[in-house]
Scaffold this active site. Structure first.
Site, PDB file in Angstrom:
ATOM      1  N   GLU A 228       0.884  -1.178   0.000  1.00 55.12           N
ATOM      2  CA  GLU A 228       0.000   0.000   0.000  1.00 55.12           C
ATOM      3  C   GLU A 228       0.912   1.215   0.000  1.00 55.12           C
ATOM      4  O   GLU A 228       1.447   1.602   1.044  1.00 55.12           O
ATOM      5  CB  GLU A 228      -0.876   0.004   1.263  1.00 55.12           C
ATOM      6  CG  GLU A 228      -1.761  -1.229   1.417  1.00 55.12           C
ATOM      7  CD  GLU A 228      -3.005  -1.165   0.552  1.00 55.12           C
ATOM      8  OE1 GLU A 228      -3.278  -0.118  -0.057  1.00 55.12           O
ATOM      9  OE2 GLU A 228      -3.703  -2.189   0.463  1.00 55.12           O
ATOM     10  N   CYS A 262      -2.245   9.340   2.229  1.00 58.23           N
ATOM     11  CA  CYS A 262      -1.916   8.746   0.927  1.00 58.23           C
ATOM     12  C   CYS A 262      -2.979   9.085  -0.104  1.00 58.23           C
ATOM     13  O   CYS A 262      -2.666   9.353  -1.259  1.00 58.23           O
ATOM     14  CB  CYS A 262      -1.735   7.241   1.072  1.00 58.23           C
ATOM     15  SG  CYS A 262      -3.102   6.429   1.883  1.00 58.23           S
TER      16      CYS A 262
HETATM   17  P1  NAP Z   1       8.487   4.674   4.571  1.00 58.95           P
HETATM   18  O1  NAP Z   1       9.683   5.511   4.740  1.00 58.95           O
HETATM   19  O2  NAP Z   1       8.410   3.817   3.370  1.00 58.95           O
HETATM   20  O3  NAP Z   1       8.344   3.800   5.906  1.00 58.95           O
HETATM   21  C1  NAP Z   1       7.304   2.869   6.076  1.00 58.95           C
HETATM   22  C2  NAP Z   1       7.792   1.734   6.964  1.00 58.95           C
HETATM   23  O4  NAP Z   1       8.881   1.079   6.320  1.00 58.95           O
HETATM   24  C3  NAP Z   1       8.320   2.189   8.314  1.00 58.95           C
HETATM   25  O5  NAP Z   1       7.959   1.238   9.285  1.00 58.95           O
HETATM   26  C4  NAP Z   1       9.823   2.202   8.103  1.00 58.95           C
HETATM   27  O6  NAP Z   1      10.556   2.015   9.282  1.00 58.95           O
HETATM   28  C5  NAP Z   1      10.009   1.007   7.196  1.00 58.95           C
HETATM   29  N1  NAP Z   1      11.240   1.064   6.402  1.00 58.95           N
HETATM   30  C6  NAP Z   1      11.851   2.146   5.883  1.00 58.95           C
HETATM   31  N2  NAP Z   1      12.951   1.785   5.182  1.00 58.95           N
HETATM   32  C7  NAP Z   1      13.027   0.429   5.267  1.00 58.95           C
HETATM   33  C8  NAP Z   1      13.931  -0.546   4.743  1.00 58.95           C
HETATM   34  N3  NAP Z   1      14.967  -0.212   3.990  1.00 58.95           N
HETATM   35  N4  NAP Z   1      13.710  -1.840   5.035  1.00 58.95           N
HETATM   36  C9  NAP Z   1      12.654  -2.191   5.797  1.00 58.95           C
HETATM   37  N5  NAP Z   1      11.768  -1.325   6.317  1.00 58.95           N
HETATM   38  C10 NAP Z   1      11.945  -0.024   6.045  1.00 58.95           C
HETATM   39  O7  NAP Z   1       7.152   5.532   4.519  1.00 58.95           O
HETATM   40  P2  NAP Z   1       6.830   6.869   5.283  1.00 58.95           P
HETATM   41  O8  NAP Z   1       7.532   7.962   4.606  1.00 58.95           O
HETATM   42  O9  NAP Z   1       7.037   6.682   6.732  1.00 58.95           O
HETATM   43  O10 NAP Z   1       5.233   6.963   5.044  1.00 58.95           O
HETATM   44  C11 NAP Z   1       4.661   7.792   4.117  1.00 58.95           C
HETATM   45  C12 NAP Z   1       4.325   7.068   2.826  1.00 58.95           C
HETATM   46  O11 NAP Z   1       3.361   6.054   3.082  1.00 58.95           O
HETATM   47  C13 NAP Z   1       3.691   7.975   1.801  1.00 58.95           C
HETATM   48  O12 NAP Z   1       4.202   7.709   0.522  1.00 58.95           O
HETATM   49  C14 NAP Z   1       2.213   7.613   1.868  1.00 58.95           C
HETATM   50  O13 NAP Z   1       1.488   7.920   0.706  1.00 58.95           O
HETATM   51  C15 NAP Z   1       2.315   6.153   2.132  1.00 58.95           C
HETATM   52  N6  NAP Z   1       1.057   5.631   2.697  1.00 58.95           N
HETATM   53  C16 NAP Z   1       0.299   4.792   1.921  1.00 58.95           C
HETATM   54  C17 NAP Z   1      -0.915   4.309   2.405  1.00 58.95           C
HETATM   55  C18 NAP Z   1      -1.770   3.389   1.564  1.00 58.95           C
HETATM   56  O14 NAP Z   1      -2.636   2.746   2.124  1.00 58.95           O
HETATM   57  N7  NAP Z   1      -1.560   3.264   0.268  1.00 58.95           N
HETATM   58  C19 NAP Z   1      -1.349   4.674   3.679  1.00 58.95           C
HETATM   59  C20 NAP Z   1      -0.556   5.516   4.448  1.00 58.95           C
HETATM   60  C21 NAP Z   1       0.645   5.991   3.937  1.00 58.95           C
HETATM   61  P3  NAP Z   1      11.579   3.109   9.871  1.00 58.95           P
HETATM   62  O15 NAP Z   1      10.755   4.230  10.340  1.00 58.95           O
HETATM   63  O16 NAP Z   1      12.247   2.340  10.941  1.00 58.95           O
HETATM   64  O17 NAP Z   1      12.503   3.487   8.731  1.00 58.95           O
END
Ligand code: NAP
Length: 460
Positions: A228, A262
């Site tokens: 997602e 999102c």
């Molecule tokens: P993110 O950086 O991708 O992080 C999401 C999760 O992934 C966190 O738990 C993060 O942990 C972990 N993570 C990051 N790098 C990783 C790696 N290399 N290996 C394993 N895990 C890793 O996302 P975000 O910036 O926090 O969230 C915002 C994004 O989420 C936006 O793009 C938004 O549109 C999207 N979103 C989508 C939905 C949907 O349903 N489609 C809903 C809500 C949000 P750490 O914090 O420990 O790095």
């Protein structure tokens, strides 16, 4: 990443958390797997009571739970309470409907009688972002709990308190050990978890960039995943749209949760006939935001972003957009790195060669596009790497639905904002990911759709 709760309103570090040890992770997987072995022999309905209890717990502790989220990622306290109420609603829905949703599906076949039955598969690894710290968890947990799949959570490193509060709620209502485990895992530990054969699926929500990495890790271990990811959703306003109805949602469609949603309508696409009026309406809605400040204060209208780091990134994106010819049609860009507050702005004249055209802006930045007609609106909406959701405002809702069907997105709402309800499947296409959470599709994502065929005629 080190796990810590930091109040984005004043940058105060509230609490730091140690990483979970490898031994504790092994215990979590073993307990989950053991429970799965029990659950696979139990009726779905046997789990219903405890999930209803969890929903009631959320309702009874709404103020405390909302405060945990507001303090560590900054959302308005009113929005945080709505999120807890929605989480309770989702828990009740699956507690009371999963049994029906998972009834066997009969198939007519020449061989005899056949049916698909829905069976759990094992422990699901859930990796979640910070923007809806409770809702994101329950969206995976409630359907999978009823399906018979235990869940292990790795929450974002900036929302550890929310992960813990969720786990405490699960314990408080007496769900069996192994049902849900919150871990503070490193990215490396996560890689090992995904390689463990007792983990049978990955439910990931987050950015496109990380989704590609972690989805690849799941795939290389032959694990099913749901991704997602981000979005750059269109809100299309057609010639005959009811603008007074649009006016009721136009501000919230972009500014809810400080624009960190999102499915927020990041691109407002308006046909010529209404462009000037709708742009004015949008500016008026943004101008209503006067009181920024402490998100715990119910009078605050706009929360800070989740962190100063998030603000820095957004400012960089907006500067690049302006350098590449976009017009700042409303607001002033505040670049102060001492605060995570970001006042809403509107950009126009974002051309296809501008990097902003295809990027996700995760904060209160609206982009408005003028198009000649409905066809141009559809083309522009689909000219995106993302395909999460969208909105169409049309005088004739049936025609709005025809336009909706031409959009390359996971969902479209006609004459309404993107509402999340327990029964509605949620997910995207293109770089917004794949798979669904919630709804009939969501509850079955990590189930074995097992075919049983009974011969009813003699073998020829
Ligand atoms: P993110 O950086 O991708 O992080 C999401 C999760 O992934 C966190 O738990 C993060 O942990 C972990 N993570 C990051 N790098 C990783 C790696 N290399 N290996 C394993 N895990 C890793 O996302 P975000 O910036 O926090 O969230 C915002 C994004 O989420 C936006 O793009 C938004 O549109 C999207 N979103 C989508 C939905 C949907 O349903 N489609 C809903 C809500 C949000 P750490 O914090 O420990 O790095």
């Amino acid at each position: 990443m080190a796990y810590a709760s930091t109040n984005p309103f004043n940058n105060e570090v509230l609490k730091r958390y140690d990483n979970t040890s490898d031994e504790e992770i092994e215990t979590a997987i073993a307990q989950g797997h053991h429970l799965y072995q029990t659950w696979r022999n139990d009726d779905v309905s046997s789990r219903s009571r405890k999930l209803n209890d969890l929903a009631d717990y959320f309702t009874e502790h709404i103020d405390d739970l909302a405060r945990v989220m507001t303090l560590e990622m900054g959302k308005l306290i009113g929005e945080a309470k709505e999120e807890i109420a929605l989480s309770a609603h989702i828990a009740h829905y699956y507690a009371n409907n999963a049994d029906d949703m998972l009834k066997p599906k009969p198939i007519t076949t020449a061989i005899g009688s056949a049916e698909v039955i829905y069976r759990p598969t094992g422990v699901i690894m859930s990796v979640e972002p910070w923007n809806f710290p409770f809702y994101q968890i329950i969206r995976v947990f409630a359907p999978n709990y009823m399906a018979g799949n235990p869940v292990i959570l790795k929450h974002a490193s900036i929302t550890p308190g929310s992960g813990l509060a969720f786990e405490q709620a699960v314990h408080a209502v007496g769900m069996p050990t192994g049902s849900f485990k919150n871990i503070f895992a490193t990215h490396e530990q996560l890689e090992h978890i995904l390689a463990d054969k007792r983990i049978t699926g990955l439910a990931f929500t987050g950015s496109e960039k990380v989704g590609a990495v972690i989805g690849g890790e799941a795939a290389s271990n032959l694990k099913k995943s749901t991704l997602e990811l981000g979005g750059n959703d269109p809100l299309i306003v057609l010639d005959d749209a009811d603008l007074s109805e649009l006016n009721k949602i136009i501000g919230d469609s972009r500014l809810a949760n400080a624009g960190q949603v999102c499915v927020s309508s990041k691109r407002l696409i308006v046909t010529e006939a209404n462009y000037a009026t709708v742009l004015d309406m949008y500016k008026t809605a943004f101008a209503k935001i006067q009181k920024v400040g402490d998100p715990l204060d119910p009078k605050t209208q706009l929360a800070p972003l989740s962190s100063v780091k998030a603000k820095r990134h957004l400012v960089k994106q907006v500067n690049a957009a302006l350098e590449n010819g976009a017009t700042l049609a409303f607001g002033t860009l505040d670049t102060d790195e001492n605060t995570a507050h970001f006042m809403p702005i509107i950009l126009t004249n974002v051309t296809e060669d501008n990097p902003a055209f295809k990027e996700e802006f995760f904060g209160p930045v609206g982009m408005v596009f003028e198009v000649a007609d409905e066809h141009a609106a559809i083309d522009l909406a689909n000219n995106s790497n993302y395909g999460l959701s969208g909105i169409v405002f049309a005088g004739d809702a049936d025609h709005g639905a025809e336009v909706a069907a031409q959009l390359e997105t996971g969902s479209v709402y006609v004459n309404y904002f993107n509402d999340t309800l327990p029964e509605l499947p949620f997910g995207g296409v293109k770089n917004s990911g794949y798979g669904r959470e919630l709804g009939d599709e969501g509850i079955k994502e990590f189930m074995n759709h097992e075919l049983i065929v009974k011969r009813t005629k003699p073998i020829a």
